[in-house]
Write an enzyme that holds these catalytic residues in place. Structure first.
Site, mmCIF file in Angstrom:
data_model
loop_
_atom_site.group_PDB
_atom_site.id
_atom_site.type_symbol
_atom_site.label_atom_id
_atom_site.label_comp_id
_atom_site.label_asym_id
_atom_site.label_seq_id
_atom_site.Cartn_x
_atom_site.Cartn_y
_atom_site.Cartn_z
ATOM 1 N N CYS A 126 65.015 92.672 44.267
ATOM 2 C CA CYS A 126 63.753 93.021 43.604
ATOM 3 C C CYS A 126 64.056 93.572 42.215
ATOM 4 O O CYS A 126 64.693 94.627 42.078
ATOM 5 C CB CYS A 126 62.995 94.043 44.450
ATOM 6 S SG CYS A 126 61.506 94.698 43.664
ATOM 7 N N CYS A 129 62.402 96.995 41.641
ATOM 8 C CA CYS A 129 63.120 98.081 42.316
ATOM 9 C C CYS A 129 64.350 98.495 41.520
ATOM 10 O O CYS A 129 64.650 99.687 41.396
ATOM 11 C CB CYS A 129 63.523 97.632 43.720
ATOM 12 S SG CYS A 129 62.152 97.113 44.776
#
Length: 279
Positions: A126, A129
């Protein structure tokens, strides 16, 4: 006869040498002949020893020389070091740790007591993230009394499904008997949402009941998940005793006013007497 003898050639070995001329020239010619004969003999000996005598020589593409082991080792060590370094393990603070299982998550929330716990759901692939991780580490450093639990979505995908986590990065705040305080998703651009939630729920509070942790529906969902080694038994509902039930009924009656009694009318008499509760 003299001319004929001068033109005649004396043959010695296999070389023609004129009968007249200087001795130096004769010696030089003889020496060159001897050197040529020696070279021919040496070439013949080498040719007999060579494995390619009378055979075709195939010329292929040029092969690179093998690299010494002492040069390969540092490259392999650098590659191994690069693989071992993970972005979600960089900058971790003492109050940050990764969750290993569903039981570990439940126990961590239960044992936290009245401390604020933030569960961070992330994925190694991600991008949001990864961009947000340094700021989360910075916030954790500024708030050492807050516990940060990291849940790797790729390693605990089945558990995340049971907890209804379908967007990343995702955060959940927990505290004591209140259980879950809030849950939301934010990115590096919306980090203010995270800071506002932290400022709202960080002040110390004292819980009057036991630590709640996950919702009972979530605990049952984790226990029903066959991919997880998690057991949970539903708590029996507490039935109030007689005194407690009477107290609850009294509390309900005190809050509600009873309606006034309706007057009763006697049928069959000329006078209608009103009978009230006070007469």
């Amino acid at each position: 006869m003299a001319a004929t003898a001068a033109q005649a050639v004396a043959v010695k070995g296999s070389v023609a040498v004129p009968p007249c001329g200087s001795r130096g020239r004769r010696r030089g010619a003889v020496a060159s002949v001897r050197m040529a004969a020696a070279a021919a003999t040496s070439a013949l000996r080498i040719g007999r020893r060579s494995p390619f005598l009378g055979r075709r020589l195939a010329v292929g593409p040029r092969r690179s020389r093998p690299v010494p082991r002492n040069l390969v080792a540092p490259v392999q060590m650098n590659l191994a070091f690069a693989k071992a370094t993970k972005w979600w393990e960089k900058g971790l603070q003492p109050n940050m740790r990764e969750v290993e299982s569903a039981q570990d998550l439940v126990d961590s929330l239960t044992n936290a007591g009245d401390n604020l716990v933030i569960v961070d759901f992330f994925s190694p692939g991600c991008g949001g993230c990864r961009a947000l991780h340094p700021k989360i580490c910075q916030i954790a450093e500024q708030n050492p009394d807050v516990l940060f639990l990291q849940v790797n979505y790729e390693e605990h995908k089945s558990m995340c499904y049971s907890l209804h986590v379908h967007v990343l990065p995702f955060f959940r705040f927990y505290r004591g008997a209140q259980g879950r305080l809030c849950s939301f998703s934010c990115t590096n651009a919306t980090i203010k949402k995270f800071r506002d939630a932290l400022a709202k729920h960080k002040p110390d509070r004292c819980s009057l009941g036991p630590t709640r942790g996950l919702e009972e529906s979530e605990l049952l969902a984790l226990a029903a998940n066959k991919d997880l080694q998690f057991n949970y038994t539903k708590k029996p509902e507490l039935v109030p005793s007689g005194d407690a039930a009477a107290a609850q009924e009294l509390d309900r009656g005190s809050t509600k006013l009873s309606p006034p009694a309706k007057p009763l009318v006697k049928q069959g008499s000329e006078e209608r007497s009103l009978v009230s509760s006070g007469r």
